[in-house]
Design a protein around this motif. Structure first.
Motif, PDB file in Angstrom:
ATOM      1  N   VAL A  28      39.900  50.349  42.021  1.00  0.00           N
ATOM      2  CA  VAL A  28      39.514  49.035  42.644  1.00  0.00           C
ATOM      3  C   VAL A  28      39.395  48.256  41.421  1.00  0.00           C
ATOM      4  O   VAL A  28      38.628  48.480  40.447  1.00  0.00           O
ATOM      5  N   ALA A  29      39.926  47.065  41.591  1.00  0.00           N
ATOM      6  CA  ALA A  29      39.829  45.831  40.603  1.00  0.00           C
ATOM      7  C   ALA A  29      38.727  45.207  40.978  1.00  0.00           C
ATOM      8  O   ALA A  29      38.485  44.505  42.118  1.00  0.00           O
ATOM      9  N   VAL A  30      37.561  44.825  40.143  1.00  0.00           N
ATOM     10  CA  VAL A  30      36.590  44.186  40.404  1.00  0.00           C
ATOM     11  C   VAL A  30      36.362  43.153  39.508  1.00  0.00           C
ATOM     12  O   VAL A  30      36.877  43.180  38.324  1.00  0.00           O
ATOM     13  N   PHE A  31      36.355  41.679  39.997  1.00  0.00           N
ATOM     14  CA  PHE A  31      36.439  40.748  39.117  1.00  0.00           C
ATOM     15  C   PHE A  31      35.129  39.671  39.327  1.00  0.00           C
ATOM     16  O   PHE A  31      34.507  39.667  40.526  1.00  0.00           O
ATOM     17  N   ARG A  32      34.724  39.183  38.105  1.00  0.00           N
ATOM     18  CA  ARG A  32      33.626  38.328  38.160  1.00  0.00           C
ATOM     19  C   ARG A  32      34.314  36.776  37.844  1.00  0.00           C
ATOM     20  O   ARG A  32      35.096  36.405  36.981  1.00  0.00           O
ATOM     21  N   PHE A  33      34.005  35.897  38.910  1.00  0.00           N
ATOM     22  CA  PHE A  33      34.840  34.838  39.105  1.00  0.00           C
ATOM     23  C   PHE A  33      33.903  33.663  38.715  1.00  0.00           C
ATOM     24  O   PHE A  33      32.622  33.402  39.233  1.00  0.00           O
ATOM     25  N   GLY A  34      34.084  32.955  37.577  1.00  0.00           N
ATOM     26  CA  GLY A  34      33.104  32.025  37.045  1.00  0.00           C
ATOM     27  C   GLY A  34      31.966  32.812  36.042  1.00  0.00           C
ATOM     28  O   GLY A  34      31.967  34.141  36.116  1.00  0.00           O
ATOM     29  N   ASP A  35      30.902  32.082  35.608  1.00  0.00           N
ATOM     30  CA  ASP A  35      29.720  32.702  34.907  1.00  0.00           C
ATOM     31  C   ASP A  35      28.768  32.990  35.789  1.00  0.00           C
ATOM     32  O   ASP A  35      27.775  33.153  35.310  1.00  0.00           O
ATOM     33  N   GLY A  36      28.968  32.820  37.113  1.00  0.00           N
ATOM     34  CA  GLY A  36      27.524  32.942  38.181  1.00  0.00           C
ATOM     35  C   GLY A  36      27.688  34.332  38.580  1.00  0.00           C
ATOM     36  O   GLY A  36      28.047  35.391  38.085  1.00  0.00           O
ATOM     37  N   GLU A  37      27.125  34.612  39.992  1.00  0.00           N
ATOM     38  CA  GLU A  37      27.306  35.932  40.503  1.00  0.00           C
ATOM     39  C   GLU A  37      28.329  36.060  41.610  1.00  0.00           C
ATOM     40  O   GLU A  37      28.096  37.098  42.501  1.00  0.00           O
ATOM     41  N   THR A  38      29.305  35.453  41.495  1.00  0.00           N
ATOM     42  CA  THR A  38      30.602  35.615  42.377  1.00  0.00           C
ATOM     43  C   THR A  38      31.325  36.626  42.035  1.00  0.00           C
ATOM     44  O   THR A  38      32.072  36.356  40.984  1.00  0.00           O
ATOM     45  N   ILE A  42      39.116  44.239  45.015  1.00  0.00           N
ATOM     46  CA  ILE A  42      40.398  44.320  45.791  1.00  0.00           C
ATOM     47  C   ILE A  42      40.984  45.687  45.402  1.00  0.00           C
ATOM     48  O   ILE A  42      40.643  45.814  44.110  1.00  0.00           O
ATOM     49  N   SER A  43      42.162  46.077  45.849  1.00  0.00           N
ATOM     50  CA  SER A  43      42.694  47.053  45.406  1.00  0.00           C
ATOM     51  C   SER A  43      43.477  46.923  44.013  1.00  0.00           C
ATOM     52  O   SER A  43      43.777  45.774  43.838  1.00  0.00           O
ATOM     53  N   ASN A  44      43.377  47.883  43.317  1.00  0.00           N
ATOM     54  CA  ASN A  44      44.086  47.781  41.663  1.00  0.00           C
ATOM     55  C   ASN A  44      45.491  47.690  42.025  1.00  0.00           C
ATOM     56  O   ASN A  44      46.082  47.578  40.967  1.00  0.00           O
ATOM     57  N   TYR A  45      46.077  48.197  42.779  1.00  0.00           N
ATOM     58  CA  TYR A  45      47.484  48.458  43.015  1.00  0.00           C
ATOM     59  C   TYR A  45      48.510  47.416  43.373  1.00  0.00           C
ATOM     60  O   TYR A  45      48.324  46.585  44.442  1.00  0.00           O
ATOM     61  N   ASP A  46      49.250  46.894  42.772  1.00  0.00           N
ATOM     62  CA  ASP A  46      50.190  46.134  42.700  1.00  0.00           C
ATOM     63  C   ASP A  46      51.285  46.512  43.473  1.00  0.00           C
ATOM     64  O   ASP A  46      52.209  47.315  43.006  1.00  0.00           O
ATOM     65  N   ARG A  56      44.020  43.537  35.345  1.00  0.00           N
ATOM     66  CA  ARG A  56      44.496  42.992  34.063  1.00  0.00           C
ATOM     67  C   ARG A  56      45.066  41.624  34.469  1.00  0.00           C
ATOM     68  O   ARG A  56      45.588  40.957  33.687  1.00  0.00           O
ATOM     69  N   GLY A  57      45.096  40.967  35.733  1.00  0.00           N
ATOM     70  CA  GLY A  57      45.600  39.783  36.072  1.00  0.00           C
ATOM     71  C   GLY A  57      44.776  38.525  35.759  1.00  0.00           C
ATOM     72  O   GLY A  57      43.657  38.676  35.010  1.00  0.00           O
ATOM     73  N   ILE A  58      45.329  37.381  35.717  1.00  0.00           N
ATOM     74  CA  ILE A  58      44.794  36.114  35.199  1.00  0.00           C
ATOM     75  C   ILE A  58      44.130  35.518  36.616  1.00  0.00           C
ATOM     76  O   ILE A  58      44.609  35.407  37.525  1.00  0.00           O
ATOM     77  N   LEU A  59      42.754  35.326  36.542  1.00  0.00           N
ATOM     78  CA  LEU A  59      41.883  34.729  37.594  1.00  0.00           C
ATOM     79  C   LEU A  59      42.168  33.170  37.566  1.00  0.00           C
ATOM     80  O   LEU A  59      42.287  32.891  36.610  1.00  0.00           O
ATOM     81  N   GLY A  60      42.051  32.559  38.838  1.00  0.00           N
ATOM     82  CA  GLY A  60      42.457  31.242  39.113  1.00  0.00           C
ATOM     83  C   GLY A  60      41.962  30.800  40.305  1.00  0.00           C
ATOM     84  O   GLY A  60      41.382  31.404  41.165  1.00  0.00           O
ATOM     85  N   PRO A  71      49.765  40.673  36.437  1.00  0.00           N
ATOM     86  CA  PRO A  71      50.116  40.634  35.209  1.00  0.00           C
ATOM     87  C   PRO A  71      51.798  40.985  35.054  1.00  0.00           C
ATOM     88  O   PRO A  71      52.558  40.824  34.215  1.00  0.00           O
ATOM     89  N   LEU A  72      52.252  41.710  36.223  1.00  0.00           N
ATOM     90  CA  LEU A  72      53.791  41.980  36.389  1.00  0.00           C
ATOM     91  C   LEU A  72      54.813  40.966  36.630  1.00  0.00           C
ATOM     92  O   LEU A  72      55.316  40.569  36.103  1.00  0.00           O
ATOM     93  N   TYR A  73      54.519  40.590  38.020  1.00  0.00           N
ATOM     94  CA  TYR A  73      55.558  39.669  38.454  1.00  0.00           C
ATOM     95  C   TYR A  73      54.927  38.239  39.162  1.00  0.00           C
ATOM     96  O   TYR A  73      55.454  37.497  39.654  1.00  0.00           O
ATOM     97  N   LYS A  74      53.578  38.166  38.791  1.00  0.00           N
ATOM     98  CA  LYS A  74      52.968  36.883  39.104  1.00  0.00           C
ATOM     99  C   LYS A  74      52.585  36.453  40.483  1.00  0.00           C
ATOM    100  O   LYS A  74      52.265  35.371  40.743  1.00  0.00           O
ATOM    101  N   GLN A  75      52.740  37.708  41.420  1.00  0.00           N
ATOM    102  CA  GLN A  75      52.305  37.205  42.697  1.00  0.00           C
ATOM    103  C   GLN A  75      50.936  37.108  42.757  1.00  0.00           C
ATOM    104  O   GLN A  75      49.964  37.581  42.044  1.00  0.00           O
ATOM    105  N   HIS A  76      50.282  36.114  43.550  1.00  0.00           N
ATOM    106  CA  HIS A  76      48.954  35.720  43.773  1.00  0.00           C
ATOM    107  C   HIS A  76      48.225  36.583  44.981  1.00  0.00           C
ATOM    108  O   HIS A  76      48.829  36.320  45.814  1.00  0.00           O
TER     109      HIS A  76
END
Length: 110
Positions: A28-38, A42-46, A56-60, A71-76
């Motif tokens: 499971v890929a666990v992301f902290r979005f911003g510096d708050g508590e969000t 999601i699945s870690n599998y691309d 290892r992807g880029i958040l935005g 990080p591979l083919y840049k799908q969002h």
């Protein structure tokens, strides 16, 4: 009913980055979005690159949608529901997340 899995303390998650965790045998890929508590999970599998790399992807964001770019083919992928923005036929598993006493917890979606 499944139990919550402790991942790490919220302070251990660097803002706007992800980590990979094992939840009931699933990566499971666990992301902290911003510096708050969000926090999202999601699945870690691309499914396009056929590799466990999304933590290892880029958040935005695209519009109001929080996303990770592979990080591979840049799908969002929408962090709130796992939908692929470029291909609506693809949707990743997403997981409930909570913070209890400063600890990020994830529960299996199944």
């Amino acid at each position: 009913m499944t139990d919550w899995t402790n991942i790490c303390s919220l302070e251990d998650l660097v803002p706007d980055t992800g980590v990979c965790a094992l939840v009931e045998g699933k990566q499971v890929a666990v992301f902290r979005f911003g510096d708050g508590e969000t926090v999202y999970a999601i699945s870690n599998y691309d499914p396009f690159g056929k590799a466990n790399v999304l933590s290892r992807g880029i958040l935005g964001s695209i519009g109001e949608r929080p996303v990770v770019a592979s990080p591979l083919y840049k799908q969002h992928f929408d962090l709130s529901n796992g939908e692929c923005l470029e291909d609506d036929a693809v949707k990743l598993e997403h997981f409930p997340v909570r913070i209890e006493n400063g600890i990020v917890q994830v529960r299996s979606a199944a």
